[in-house]
Design a protein around this motif. Structure first.
Motif, PDB file in Angstrom:
ATOM      1  N   GLU A  77       0.817  -1.216   0.000  1.00 31.38           N
ATOM      2  CA  GLU A  77       0.000   0.000   0.000  1.00 31.38           C
ATOM      3  C   GLU A  77       0.853   1.271   0.000  1.00 31.38           C
ATOM      4  O   GLU A  77       1.986   1.271   0.469  1.00 31.38           O
ATOM      5  CB  GLU A  77      -0.957  -0.023   1.195  1.00 31.38           C
ATOM      6  CG  GLU A  77      -1.989  -1.143   1.041  1.00 31.38           C
ATOM      7  CD  GLU A  77      -2.883  -1.328   2.257  1.00 31.38           C
ATOM      8  OE1 GLU A  77      -3.950  -1.947   2.099  1.00 31.38           O
ATOM      9  OE2 GLU A  77      -2.504  -0.892   3.362  1.00 31.38           O
ATOM     10  N   ALA A  78       0.244   2.355  -0.523  1.00 32.49           N
ATOM     11  CA  ALA A  78       0.984   3.608  -0.705  1.00 32.49           C
ATOM     12  C   ALA A  78       0.233   4.776  -0.080  1.00 32.49           C
ATOM     13  O   ALA A  78      -0.972   4.699   0.174  1.00 32.49           O
ATOM     14  CB  ALA A  78       1.162   3.859  -2.203  1.00 32.49           C
ATOM     15  N   GLU A  96       9.322   6.012   1.990  1.00 31.72           N
ATOM     16  CA  GLU A  96       9.726   5.010   0.993  1.00 31.72           C
ATOM     17  C   GLU A  96      10.683   3.985   1.617  1.00 31.72           C
ATOM     18  O   GLU A  96      10.649   2.804   1.278  1.00 31.72           O
ATOM     19  CB  GLU A  96      10.387   5.689  -0.212  1.00 31.72           C
ATOM     20  CG  GLU A  96       9.420   6.445  -1.105  1.00 31.72           C
ATOM     21  CD  GLU A  96       9.191   7.891  -0.685  1.00 31.72           C
ATOM     22  OE1 GLU A  96       9.485   8.234   0.479  1.00 31.72           O
ATOM     23  OE2 GLU A  96       8.720   8.678  -1.525  1.00 31.72           O
ATOM     24  N   HIS A 100       6.977   1.897   1.454  1.00 32.69           N
ATOM     25  CA  HIS A 100       5.707   2.416   0.928  1.00 32.69           C
ATOM     26  C   HIS A 100       5.953   3.620   0.024  1.00 32.69           C
ATOM     27  O   HIS A 100       6.594   4.590   0.431  1.00 32.69           O
ATOM     28  CB  HIS A 100       4.784   2.820   2.086  1.00 32.69           C
ATOM     29  CG  HIS A 100       4.520   1.682   3.012  1.00 32.69           C
ATOM     30  ND1 HIS A 100       3.621   0.693   2.709  1.00 32.69           N
ATOM     31  CD2 HIS A 100       5.085   1.349   4.204  1.00 32.69           C
ATOM     32  CE1 HIS A 100       3.625  -0.200   3.690  1.00 32.69           C
ATOM     33  NE2 HIS A 100       4.501   0.174   4.593  1.00 32.69           N
ATOM     34  N   LYS A 101       5.402   3.520  -1.178  1.00 33.86           N
ATOM     35  CA  LYS A 101       5.571   4.611  -2.131  1.00 33.86           C
ATOM     36  C   LYS A 101       4.720   5.814  -1.702  1.00 33.86           C
ATOM     37  O   LYS A 101       3.649   5.645  -1.123  1.00 33.86           O
ATOM     38  CB  LYS A 101       5.088   4.104  -3.496  1.00 33.86           C
ATOM     39  CG  LYS A 101       5.562   4.904  -4.669  1.00 33.86           C
ATOM     40  CD  LYS A 101       5.342   4.088  -5.944  1.00 33.86           C
ATOM     41  CE  LYS A 101       5.734   4.924  -7.155  1.00 33.86           C
ATOM     42  NZ  LYS A 101       5.721   4.128  -8.380  1.00 33.86           N
ATOM     43  N   VAL A 102       5.226   7.024  -2.012  1.00 31.61           N
ATOM     44  CA  VAL A 102       4.412   8.232  -1.812  1.00 31.61           C
ATOM     45  C   VAL A 102       3.999   8.715  -3.199  1.00 31.61           C
ATOM     46  O   VAL A 102       4.851   8.991  -4.049  1.00 31.61           O
ATOM     47  CB  VAL A 102       5.197   9.338  -1.070  1.00 31.61           C
ATOM     48  CG1 VAL A 102       4.328  10.585  -0.911  1.00 31.61           C
ATOM     49  CG2 VAL A 102       5.676   8.845   0.299  1.00 31.61           C
ATOM     50  N   HIS A 124      -4.368   3.991 -10.586  1.00 31.04           N
ATOM     51  CA  HIS A 124      -3.850   2.779  -9.924  1.00 31.04           C
ATOM     52  C   HIS A 124      -4.975   1.753  -9.843  1.00 31.04           C
ATOM     53  O   HIS A 124      -5.785   1.780  -8.921  1.00 31.04           O
ATOM     54  CB  HIS A 124      -3.315   3.124  -8.528  1.00 31.04           C
ATOM     55  CG  HIS A 124      -2.089   3.960  -8.583  1.00 31.04           C
ATOM     56  ND1 HIS A 124      -2.133   5.325  -8.790  1.00 31.04           N
ATOM     57  CD2 HIS A 124      -0.772   3.638  -8.514  1.00 31.04           C
ATOM     58  CE1 HIS A 124      -0.904   5.798  -8.832  1.00 31.04           C
ATOM     59  NE2 HIS A 124      -0.055   4.800  -8.669  1.00 31.04           N
ATOM     60  N   VAL A 130       1.161  -0.148  -7.050  1.00 30.38           N
ATOM     61  CA  VAL A 130       0.891  -0.050  -5.614  1.00 30.38           C
ATOM     62  C   VAL A 130      -0.578   0.333  -5.426  1.00 30.38           C
ATOM     63  O   VAL A 130      -1.216   0.865  -6.348  1.00 30.38           O
ATOM     64  CB  VAL A 130       1.798   1.002  -4.934  1.00 30.38           C
ATOM     65  CG1 VAL A 130       3.244   0.558  -4.929  1.00 30.38           C
ATOM     66  CG2 VAL A 130       1.647   2.386  -5.571  1.00 30.38           C
ATOM     67  N   PRO A 132      -3.088   2.755  -3.610  1.00 30.69           N
ATOM     68  CA  PRO A 132      -3.187   3.956  -2.768  1.00 30.69           C
ATOM     69  C   PRO A 132      -4.126   3.680  -1.598  1.00 30.69           C
ATOM     70  O   PRO A 132      -5.258   3.242  -1.802  1.00 30.69           O
ATOM     71  CB  PRO A 132      -3.795   5.015  -3.709  1.00 30.69           C
ATOM     72  CG  PRO A 132      -3.691   4.439  -5.080  1.00 30.69           C
ATOM     73  CD  PRO A 132      -3.681   2.961  -4.940  1.00 30.69           C
TER      74      PRO A 132
END
Ligand SMILES: Cc1ncc(COP(=O)(O)O)c(C=O)c1O
Length: 341
Positions: A77-78, A96, A100-102, A124, A130, A132
């Motif tokens: 999850e992001a 990150e 977790h991606k931003v 997405h 990922v 959101p």
């Protein structure tokens, strides 16, 4: 040299230092189990009018963001943030680094809207990307703007409808709440967001942020997460004593109000001199656009951040006032600007 660079240039409000001194030789339990931290948490719950929230005292802002966000998200999850969001621009990839991606949304005023979040959701669509899951905002924002109640309510409704976690970074929540344009109360937030923090570091404490977790499903094992990320202070009393002092009476709000008043004096005077601003920021951060020659002169006696080049001859600077900014320093600063303009 007088600094308008940030709101953590000074130490702590003398009342906080006194409280630390007076309790210095008392023996207390560690790791937030001391009497002061327990009392501070109870006091904050009272101020919020909620006994059903969990509150954790954590030393710093980046630490709070990364522990909360990484604890709340599953591995794939992001987080979604404004392009100017602190987790996006100024935390060295801390989120990150937890895996977790931003995902960032372009904004002009630093504020997220349901439309901006929807665009990220639309982009997405499946498990090759990922997912959101968490919406990050800060109030006030990194460019000094604030959210009003209707805007927060709209984001809150959107997050609920789309099963997103709504998280608010309140490093400068005091300043947002004391803004002349604010229509929110400290006790409104548990209704609106799933978790948020009340910033002490930038509002008169030596260090410390109070994370409030409102949604039940996010509460479990949070102290494990804190400990694993190095944020469960052995001398947790240090945080409890400070928050107790800030919220014992109105100190937290008085300090934020002072910071805002100082910023307002500067911005009103500059507006009268026909100076334009990069953003509308009714809090303790302002971004006047000045001729480069004036900036060069000011830099000889004042520290501030050169924010952005606006055109060949003008740049925006960031002026931040604090709980301890001296009125006389503001007077002298304004006098110097008048002189150089
Ligand atoms: C909105 C916001 N969040 C978080 C932080 C990070 O705080 P710290 O420097 O204590 O890690 C800052 C610091 O400037 C901030 O402005």
């Amino acid at each position: 040299m007088y600094s308008f660079k940030n709101d953590y240039a000074e130490g702590a409000h003398p009342r906080i230092l006194n409280a630390l001194m007076e309790s210095n030789f008392e023996q207390e339990d560690g790791y937030g189990e001391d009497r002061y931290s327990r009392k501070a948490v109870e006091l904050l719950k009272e101020k919020l009018g909620r006994t059903d929230v969990d509150i954790h005292l954590i030393p710093g802002g980046t630490q709070t963001n990364l522990i909360a966000i990484s604890a709340f998200l599953r591995p794939h999850e992001a987080a979604i943030a404004a392009n100017s969001g602190h987790i996006q621009t100024h935390e060295t990839g801390a989120i990150e680094a937890t895996g977790h991606k931003v995902l960032s949304v372009e904004t002009k005023d630093g504020k997220l809207t349901p439309k901006g979040i929807q665009e990220v959701l639309d982009a997405h669509t499946d498990e090759h990307m990922v997912k959101p899951k968490l919406v990050y905002i800060s109030n006030s924002t990194e460019i000094g703007s604030i959210y009003n109640k209707a805007e927060l309510q709209a984001l809150s409704n959107f997050c609920r409808e789309h099963n997103l976690i709504f998280y608010m970074d309140g490093a400068r929540l005091g300043s947002a709440l004391c803004s002349s344009e604010n229509d929110l109360k400290l006790s409104d937030f548990p209704e609106l967001v799933d978790a948020y923090y009340i910033g002490g570091t930038k509002n008169g404490a030596l260090i410390g942020e109070a994370l409030v977790i409102c949604r039940d499903s996010l509460k479990e094992d949070f102290r494990f997460h804190m400990k694993q990320k190095g944020a469960l202070l052995a001398k947790g009393r240090l945080l409890g004593i400070q928050f107790l002092e800030l919220f014992r009476d109105n100190l937290f709000f008085e300090l934020a109000q002072h910071a805002n008043n100082m910023a307002k004096r500067i911005s009103e005077e500059l507006k009268q001199a026909n100076i334009k601003f990069l953003t509308h920021s009714p809090s303790n951060q302002i971004f006047p656009i000045l001729p480069n020659g004036v900036i060069n002169e000011l830099q000889k006696n004042y520290a501030f951040i050169l924010w952005e080049k606006v055109d060949q001859d003008h740049s925006a600077i960031r002026i931040v006032t604090s709980w301890a900014t001296k009125e006389e320093a503001v007077d002298t600063f304004l006098g110097d600007i008048r002189k150089y303009l």
